[in-house]
Design an enzyme around this catalytic site. Structure first.
Site, short mmCIF file in Angstrom:
data_model
loop_
_atom_site.label_atom_id
_atom_site.label_comp_id
_atom_site.label_asym_id
_atom_site.label_seq_id
_atom_site.Cartn_x
_atom_site.Cartn_y
_atom_site.Cartn_z
N GLU A 1 8.52 25.11 11.23
CA GLU A 1 7.95 25.74 12.21
C GLU A 1 8.98 25.38 13.45
O GLU A 1 9.55 24.28 13.16
CB GLU A 1 6.66 25.47 12.67
CG GLU A 1 5.73 26.52 11.35
CD GLU A 1 4.29 26.30 11.90
OE1 GLU A 1 3.57 25.25 12.49
OE2 GLU A 1 3.59 27.32 11.76
N GLU B 1 2.65 24.04 6.05
CA GLU B 1 2.54 22.93 6.78
C GLU B 1 1.19 22.21 6.42
O GLU B 1 0.48 22.36 6.80
CB GLU B 1 2.38 23.51 8.28
CG GLU B 1 3.59 24.23 9.01
CD GLU B 1 4.72 23.39 9.09
OE1 GLU B 1 4.71 22.01 9.19
OE2 GLU B 1 6.16 23.98 9.20
P1 NAD Z 1 -7.84 23.02 5.11
O1 NAD Z 1 -7.06 23.18 4.03
O2 NAD Z 1 -9.33 22.76 4.59
O3 NAD Z 1 -8.10 24.57 5.78
C1 NAD Z 1 -7.12 25.21 6.75
C2 NAD Z 1 -7.30 26.53 6.69
O4 NAD Z 1 -7.26 27.24 5.33
C3 NAD Z 1 -8.55 27.11 7.29
O5 NAD Z 1 -8.60 27.97 7.93
C4 NAD Z 1 -9.44 27.25 6.18
O6 NAD Z 1 -10.61 28.28 6.17
C5 NAD Z 1 -8.48 27.80 5.08
N1 NAD Z 1 -8.56 27.96 3.75
C6 NAD Z 1 -9.42 27.23 2.94
N2 NAD Z 1 -9.34 27.64 1.91
C7 NAD Z 1 -8.54 28.54 1.55
C8 NAD Z 1 -8.11 29.29 0.56
N3 NAD Z 1 -8.58 28.99 -0.70
N4 NAD Z 1 -7.11 30.25 0.80
C9 NAD Z 1 -6.76 30.48 2.10
N5 NAD Z 1 -7.31 29.78 3.05
C10 NAD Z 1 -8.32 28.84 2.70
O7 NAD Z 1 -7.41 21.88 6.40
P2 NAD Z 1 -8.16 21.64 7.64
O8 NAD Z 1 -9.31 20.63 7.05
O9 NAD Z 1 -8.51 22.71 8.56
O10 NAD Z 1 -6.96 20.72 8.31
C11 NAD Z 1 -6.44 19.47 8.05
C12 NAD Z 1 -5.31 19.42 7.28
O11 NAD Z 1 -4.10 20.00 7.85
C13 NAD Z 1 -4.72 18.09 7.25
O12 NAD Z 1 -4.54 17.61 5.71
C14 NAD Z 1 -3.56 18.06 7.93
O13 NAD Z 1 -2.56 17.17 7.70
C15 NAD Z 1 -2.88 19.43 8.13
N6 NAD Z 1 -2.37 19.84 9.08
C16 NAD Z 1 -1.03 20.05 8.87
C17 NAD Z 1 -0.14 20.31 9.95
C18 NAD Z 1 1.46 20.41 9.90
O14 NAD Z 1 2.13 21.02 10.78
N7 NAD Z 1 1.85 19.90 8.77
C19 NAD Z 1 -0.79 20.41 11.21
C20 NAD Z 1 -2.09 20.41 11.45
C21 NAD Z 1 -2.74 20.04 10.36
#
Ligand code: NAD
Length: 487
Positions: A461, A248
């Protein structure tokens, strides 16, 4: 003043780590550290897997209706504790209590309730073949992992655990390191509801803990919510043992306002789809295409309502409808995009700066910002900003606006405002996006599948198909006649 330290939640209880490593969590509206959390070190990781193994043995052996009852008990507890949980989400995320109070916990509970209802409906098939027959069984995958983003922490934990657990799997969940508390509260509620220990474990930390989840050979599936770039890394690691993945990811969604649209409704949708949760929503319609003939009317109303009706301030104040962004770093990133918008020639209609409201002077606020005269080559129109920044573009021709709306690597959401039902459906069917709205924007009931086209995601989802994605089909061939053997 000492702040609380939360440990990882494994096998129904808080478990101390060995490394003693912790991280701090700040309230985005005050810039103050509100608590610390222990990182899931190797000892915690081993315990989480051992516990999940045990949890799976107990949970997968339970009748689906029994699992359903426990999940429903958890739903009851979530709703009963709505106010307390909503406050936790406000302190962790900086979003207004007027949102968290009626959306975050309730939409999380709705999804668990929906999948609890579906749990006992999982059926296989039976088919005769010559004198023999076969049947199929829907079996759980085993140990699954969930990795969450920070914008809807508890809701994301519910949206991932609902279908995973209803199908008989166990889940190791890692919330975002920015917002780790909601998932712990959910874990406590599951235990209180009678769920066996090990069915829902919470491990804490940043990328390294996420990486461990995505590479561990006993984990069968990863459901990830976050940025596109992180999603690609997760998928790459998940390939190491061919884990199933749900992704997502981010969006840069278009909203198309035709000349026959109800303009007041279209402005409401554009404001909701850009300023709700201070713009930190993946499906936001950050590219608003307005037909030339209603453009002036649209932006006049948009400007007036944005300037008159947005109340930024202490998110715990029920009158506040614009909260703080998640971190100083993110505030700087959003402000950087705003500067790029100005530098690349967009016209600033309103906003365009940080805010320091009287009731929350140290919070990471950004004024609701609207750019007009935007073109597709501008950075603000191309990239996901994840803050309260709207780009307005003009169009005249239906085919042209469809092509422009689709001219992106992302495909999460899309919206159309028109009173012409044929046009509304015709256009929406041509938009390359997974979650679409006609004369509405942002609603996401548990029954409706959500997920992205193109680089916005893989899998869905919510909705019935999500339950299937947490199962694997076993075919069982039954011989009813003598085996014909040449040996
Ligand atoms: P992010 O990608 O920085 O982090 C998301 C999660 O991934 C965190 O728990 C982080 O600790 C973990 N993570 C980071 N690096 C990783 C790795 N190498 N391997 C595994 N896990 C890792 O995203 P964010 O800043 O927390 O959230 C914002 C983003 O989420 C935006 O791009 C938004 O559009 C997206 N989002 C999408 C949905 C959807 O349903 N499509 C919903 C909410 C947010």
């Amino acid at each position: 003043m000492t702040t609380p330290v939360y440990q990882n939640f494994i096998h129904g209880q808080f478990v101390p780590n060995q490394s003693k490593e912790t991280f701090a969590v700040k309230n985005p509206a005050t810039d103050e550290v509100i608590y610390h959390v222990e990182v899931a070190d190797e000892s915690i990781q081993e315990k989480a897997i051992a516990s999940a193994r045990e949890g799976f043995t107990a949970w997968s052996a339970m009748a689906p209706i029994e699992r359903s009852r426990i999940l429903n008990k958890a739903v009851y507890l979530l709703r009963e504790r709505n106010d307390e949980l909503a406050k936790i989400e406000v302190l962790d995320t900086g979003k207004p209590i007027q949102e968290a109070d009626c959306v975050d916990i309730q939409t999380g509970a709705d999804v668990i309730e929906y999948f609890a209802g579906l749990a006992p409906t999982q059926v296989g098939t039976q088919q005769p073949v010559a004198n023999d027959f076969f049947y199929t069984r829907k079996e759980p995958l085993g140990i699954c992992a969930g990795i969450g983003a920070w914008n809807y922490p508890l809701q994301i934990a519910c949206w991932k655990s609902g279908p995973a657990l209803a199908a008989g799997n166990v889940l190791i969940f890692k919330p975002s390191e920015e917002t780790p508390l909601g998932a712990i509260k959910l874990a406590e509620i599951f235990i209180e509801a009678g769920m066996p220990a090990g069915v829902f474990n919470v491990v804490q930390g940043a990328a390294e803990v996420g990486q461990w989840l995505t590479t561990h050979t006993e984990i069968e599936k990863v459901s990830f919510t976050g940025e596109v770039g992180t999603g690609k890394k997760v998928m790459q690691s998940a390939a190491s043992n061919l884990k199933d993945v749900t992704m997502e990811l981010g969006g840069k969604s278009p909203l198309i306002v035709f000349d026959d649209a109800d303009i007041t409704e279209a402005v409401s949708a554009a404001m909701l789809g850009n300023f709700y949760t201070q713009g930190e929503i993946c499906t936001n319609c950050t590219r608003v295409y307005v037909h030339k003939s209603v453009y002036t009317q649209f932006i006049n109303q948009l400007k007036a309502r944005t300037e008159a009706n947005i109340i930024a301030g202490d998110p715990l104040d029920p009158n506040v409808n614009l909260g703080a962004l998640i971190s100083k770093k993110h505030q700087d990133l959003v402000l950087g995009y705003i500067e790029k918008g100005k530098a690349e020639g967009a016209t600033l209609l309103t906003g365009g700066h940080a805010l320091s409201p009287e009731s929350a002077p140290n919070g990471y606020f950004v004024a609701p910002t609207i750019f007009t005269d935007c073109t597709e080559d501008m950075t603000i129109v191309k990239e996901e900003i994840f803050g309260p920044v709207m780009s307005v573009l003009v169009f005249e021709d239906e085919a042209d606006v469809i092509a422009r709306a689709n001219n992106t690597e992302l495909g999460l959401g899309a919206g159309v405002f028109s009173q012409n039902i044929q046009r509304a459906h015709r256009v929406i069917h041509q938009l390359k996006a997974g979650i679409c709205w006609i004369n509405s924007y942002g609603n996401s009931p548990a029954e409706m599948p959500v997920g992205g086209y193109k680089q916005s995601g893989i899998g869905r989802e919510n909705g019935i198909e999500t339950l299937n994605s947490y199962t694997q089909t076993k075919s069982v061939y039954v011989g009813m006649s003598q085996i014909e053997s040449p040996f």
